[in-house]
Design a protein around this motif. Structure first.
Motif, PDB file in Angstrom:
ATOM      1  N   ALA A 121       0.831  -1.209   0.000  1.00  0.00           N
ATOM      2  CA  ALA A 121       0.000   0.000   0.000  1.00  0.00           C
ATOM      3  C   ALA A 121       0.861   1.252   0.000  1.00  0.00           C
ATOM      4  O   ALA A 121       0.512   2.262  -0.640  1.00  0.00           O
ATOM      5  CB  ALA A 121      -0.951  -0.007   1.187  1.00  0.00           C
ATOM      6  N   GLU A 122       2.000   1.210   0.700  1.00  0.00           N
ATOM      7  CA  GLU A 122       2.905   2.363   0.683  1.00  0.00           C
ATOM      8  C   GLU A 122       3.489   2.565  -0.711  1.00  0.00           C
ATOM      9  O   GLU A 122       3.610   3.705  -1.179  1.00  0.00           O
ATOM     10  CB  GLU A 122       4.023   2.166   1.706  1.00  0.00           C
ATOM     11  N   ASP A 123       3.865   1.467  -1.375  1.00  0.00           N
ATOM     12  CA  ASP A 123       4.353   1.583  -2.755  1.00  0.00           C
ATOM     13  C   ASP A 123       3.277   2.167  -3.662  1.00  0.00           C
ATOM     14  O   ASP A 123       3.573   2.969  -4.557  1.00  0.00           O
ATOM     15  CB  ASP A 123       4.787   0.213  -3.268  1.00  0.00           C
ATOM     16  N   GLU A 124       2.044   1.755  -3.456  1.00  0.00           N
ATOM     17  CA  GLU A 124       0.945   2.305  -4.245  1.00  0.00           C
ATOM     18  C   GLU A 124       0.800   3.800  -3.998  1.00  0.00           C
ATOM     19  O   GLU A 124       0.635   4.590  -4.946  1.00  0.00           O
ATOM     20  CB  GLU A 124      -0.352   1.577  -3.899  1.00  0.00           C
ATOM     21  N   ASP A 125       0.862   4.201  -2.734  1.00  0.00           N
ATOM     22  CA  ASP A 125       0.756   5.620  -2.408  1.00  0.00           C
ATOM     23  C   ASP A 125       1.917   6.410  -3.008  1.00  0.00           C
ATOM     24  O   ASP A 125       1.731   7.534  -3.491  1.00  0.00           O
ATOM     25  CB  ASP A 125       0.727   5.815  -0.892  1.00  0.00           C
ATOM     26  N   ASP A 126       3.123   5.831  -2.972  1.00  0.00           N
ATOM     27  CA  ASP A 126       4.281   6.487  -3.581  1.00  0.00           C
ATOM     28  C   ASP A 126       4.063   6.707  -5.076  1.00  0.00           C
ATOM     29  O   ASP A 126       4.348   7.782  -5.610  1.00  0.00           O
ATOM     30  CB  ASP A 126       5.541   5.645  -3.389  1.00  0.00           C
ATOM     31  N   LEU A 127       3.584   5.668  -5.746  1.00  0.00           N
ATOM     32  CA  LEU A 127       3.351   5.755  -7.190  1.00  0.00           C
ATOM     33  C   LEU A 127       2.332   6.840  -7.494  1.00  0.00           C
ATOM     34  O   LEU A 127       2.539   7.673  -8.394  1.00  0.00           O
ATOM     35  CB  LEU A 127       2.880   4.402  -7.719  1.00  0.00           C
ATOM     36  N   GLY A 128       1.246   6.862  -6.747  1.00  0.00           N
ATOM     37  CA  GLY A 128       0.237   7.898  -6.974  1.00  0.00           C
ATOM     38  C   GLY A 128       0.784   9.286  -6.737  1.00  0.00           C
ATOM     39  O   GLY A 128       0.514  10.224  -7.511  1.00  0.00           O
ATOM     40  N   ALA A 129       1.561   9.448  -5.676  1.00  0.00           N
ATOM     41  CA  ALA A 129       2.120  10.766  -5.365  1.00  0.00           C
ATOM     42  C   ALA A 129       3.122  11.213  -6.424  1.00  0.00           C
ATOM     43  O   ALA A 129       3.180  12.394  -6.792  1.00  0.00           O
ATOM     44  CB  ALA A 129       2.774  10.730  -3.986  1.00  0.00           C
ATOM     45  N   LEU A 130       3.937  10.278  -6.927  1.00  0.00           N
ATOM     46  CA  LEU A 130       4.880  10.617  -7.998  1.00  0.00           C
ATOM     47  C   LEU A 130       4.153  11.083  -9.252  1.00  0.00           C
ATOM     48  O   LEU A 130       4.541  12.071  -9.884  1.00  0.00           O
ATOM     49  CB  LEU A 130       5.733   9.399  -8.342  1.00  0.00           C
ATOM     50  N   ILE A 131       3.118  10.361  -9.632  1.00  0.00           N
ATOM     51  CA  ILE A 131       2.350  10.719 -10.818  1.00  0.00           C
ATOM     52  C   ILE A 131       1.823  12.148 -10.694  1.00  0.00           C
ATOM     53  O   ILE A 131       1.883  12.940 -11.647  1.00  0.00           O
ATOM     54  CB  ILE A 131       1.197   9.711 -11.030  1.00  0.00           C
TER      55      ILE A 131
ATOM     56  N   GLU B 172       2.896  14.598  -8.363  1.00  0.00           N
ATOM     57  CA  GLU B 172       3.948  15.571  -8.070  1.00  0.00           C
ATOM     58  C   GLU B 172       4.734  15.952  -9.317  1.00  0.00           C
ATOM     59  O   GLU B 172       5.139  17.109  -9.481  1.00  0.00           O
ATOM     60  CB  GLU B 172       4.890  14.997  -7.012  1.00  0.00           C
ATOM     61  N   LEU B 173       4.962  14.995 -10.211  1.00  0.00           N
ATOM     62  CA  LEU B 173       5.783  15.243 -11.396  1.00  0.00           C
ATOM     63  C   LEU B 173       4.959  15.605 -12.628  1.00  0.00           C
ATOM     64  O   LEU B 173       5.497  15.693 -13.730  1.00  0.00           O
ATOM     65  CB  LEU B 173       6.647  14.010 -11.684  1.00  0.00           C
ATOM     66  N   GLY B 174       3.674  15.832 -12.453  1.00  0.00           N
ATOM     67  CA  GLY B 174       2.837  16.299 -13.548  1.00  0.00           C
ATOM     68  C   GLY B 174       2.519  15.242 -14.589  1.00  0.00           C
ATOM     69  O   GLY B 174       2.350  15.579 -15.770  1.00  0.00           O
ATOM     70  N   PHE B 175       2.396  13.995 -14.190  1.00  0.00           N
ATOM     71  CA  PHE B 175       2.101  12.912 -15.124  1.00  0.00           C
ATOM     72  C   PHE B 175       0.622  12.515 -15.130  1.00  0.00           C
ATOM     73  O   PHE B 175       0.223  11.683 -15.930  1.00  0.00           O
ATOM     74  CB  PHE B 175       2.952  11.685 -14.788  1.00  0.00           C
ATOM     75  N   ALA B 176      -0.166  13.048 -14.262  1.00  0.00           N
ATOM     76  CA  ALA B 176      -1.564  12.608 -14.130  1.00  0.00           C
ATOM     77  C   ALA B 176      -2.447  13.207 -15.221  1.00  0.00           C
ATOM     78  O   ALA B 176      -2.362  14.409 -15.496  1.00  0.00           O
ATOM     79  CB  ALA B 176      -2.104  12.994 -12.759  1.00  0.00           C
ATOM     80  N   PRO B 177      -3.315  12.386 -15.811  1.00  0.00           N
ATOM     81  CA  PRO B 177      -3.364  10.925 -15.724  1.00  0.00           C
ATOM     82  C   PRO B 177      -2.314  10.303 -16.649  1.00  0.00           C
ATOM     83  O   PRO B 177      -1.964  10.879 -17.672  1.00  0.00           O
ATOM     84  CB  PRO B 177      -4.781  10.581 -16.170  1.00  0.00           C
ATOM     85  N   ALA B 178      -1.830   9.136 -16.309  1.00  0.00           N
ATOM     86  CA  ALA B 178      -0.726   8.508 -17.034  1.00  0.00           C
ATOM     87  C   ALA B 178      -1.073   7.095 -17.460  1.00  0.00           C
ATOM     88  O   ALA B 178      -1.938   6.435 -16.879  1.00  0.00           O
ATOM     89  CB  ALA B 178       0.524   8.475 -16.151  1.00  0.00           C
TER      90      ALA B 178
END
Length: 274
Positions: free
Chosen positions: A69-79, A81-87
C-alpha cells in the motif's frame, strides 16, 4: 535524474522523452535500470518516468515494516507531483501488483494500465491444480528468506535467481551490474514478503477501474500466472489479455522489441478509444 520526497520518503527518478505520459514500475530486487533495454525506444514516443521504489537502490530505505500500500501511495504521489496525471502505467511482477492496487484505489490517475505477471497468488489460492506447484515455489522462496534473515544477501540473491526466477546456472550469466543490484536490494524482498497483503488484491475494488487495461504473461512462466491473469481479467471491464511467445517473467529485459511493440499498440488503441 532527480529526487522527490513523497509520503515521507525520498525517491530517485528519471524522466526521458516527450509526449503522452508513461510510468514504468519495476519488480522485486530491481530498480529503474531494469527498464534500460526499452527506455530509449519508448522515450522516442512518450514522456517516460522510471524510478526506484522505496528501499531500492538510489531511493531512501525507511526503517520498519513496509507494505505494498505504501508503494501504491508512492506511485500515486509521484504521478501527481511530477505532472504525469493521468498517465499510462506499466508494471512488472511486484510492480504490476502495485500498479493494479493503485488503479483499484485511484483510477483517476490512469489513462491506461499494463501489468505483466503480478504475483498475486492470493487470488488463486486453493486451486487444486495450482496449489501443489505454488506450495513448492513457496518452499523455495522460504529458503531464500532464511538466507536473507541470516544476513546472507549474496547467497539469498543467488538462490532466488537460480532456484526461483531463472534456473540453475543463471547467476553466472547475469551481468555484474545486475548481480550487484540483486544483492543491494535483497533486504527489500524480505520486507515485501513480510507484508501480509503482498499476494492479495481487492478484485471488487479493481472492477471500479473502467479504463483500458492490458494483462500479459509469458509462455515460459509458471502456470499460476495465467490463472492470476484470468482472475484479474474477469474483474477489469476493459481487460485485454495477451501472451508473449517465448518470454518469461521479465520480457522488457529478455524480449525488449516485443515488449515495446506491445506497449505502443496498447497506447495507440487506448488513444483511439478516448
Amino acid at each position: 535524474m532527480g529526487r522527490v520526497r513523497v509520503n515521507g520518503v525520498e525517491l530517485f527518478h528519471e524522466i526521458a522523452g516527450s509526449g503522452e505520459p508513461l510510468v514504468l514500475v519495476h519488480g522485486s530486487w530491481g530498480d529503474h535500470d531494469n527498464w534500460r533495454a526499452v527506455l530509449p525506444a519508448l522515450a522516442e514516443r512518450y514522456r517516460v518516468l522510471v524510478y526506484d521504489r522505496r528501499g531500492h537502490s538510489l531511493s531512501e530505505r525507511p526503517s520498519g515494516q513496509g507494505s505494498r500500500a505504501e508503494d501504491e501511495d508512492d506511485l500515486g504521489a509521484l504521478i501527481e507531483e511530477l505532472g504525469f496525471a493521468p498517465a499510462y502505467v506499466a508494471g512488472n511482477s511486484f510492480g504490476a501488483s502495485t500498479t493494479l492496487g493503485l488503479a483499484a484505489r485511484r483510477p483517476e490517475l490512469f489513462r491506461g494500465l499494463i501489468a505483466h505477471e503480478p504475483p498475486l497468488m492470493g487470488v488463486v489460492a486453493g486451486d487444486p491444480d495450482l496449489q501443489p506447484l505454488m506450495d513448492a515455489a513457496g518452499r523455495r522462496i522460504d529458503s531464500v528468506l532464511d538466507r536473507l534473515r541470516a544476513g546472507e544477501s549474496l547467497a539469498g540473491a543467488r538462490e532466488f535467481v537460480e532456484e526461483v526466477a531463472f534456473g540453475p546456472g543463471a547467476w553466472e550469466q547475469v551481468p555484474d551490474q545486475v548481480r550487484e543490484t540483486f544483492v543491494r536490494n535483497a533486504p527489500t524482498f524480505l520486507d515485501e514478503q513480510a507484508d501480509p497483503g503482498w499476494p492479495v488484491l481487492d478484485l471488487a475494488g479493481l472492477s471500479g477501474y473502467t479504463g483500458p487495461a492490458l494483462l500479459t504473461g509469458g509462455t515460459e512462466s509458471p502456470p499460476w500466472f495465467a490463472a492470476i491473469i484470468g482472475k484479474l481479467a474477469g474483474a477489469l471491464p476493459q481487460a485485454d489479455v495477451r501472451t508473449l511467445q517465448g518470454a518469461g517473467h521479465v520480457p522488457h529485459v529478455t524480449h525488449p522489441q516485443d515488449y515495446v511493440a506491445g506497449v505502443i499498440r496498447f497506447i495507440q488503441g487506448a488513444g483511439r478509444d478516448r
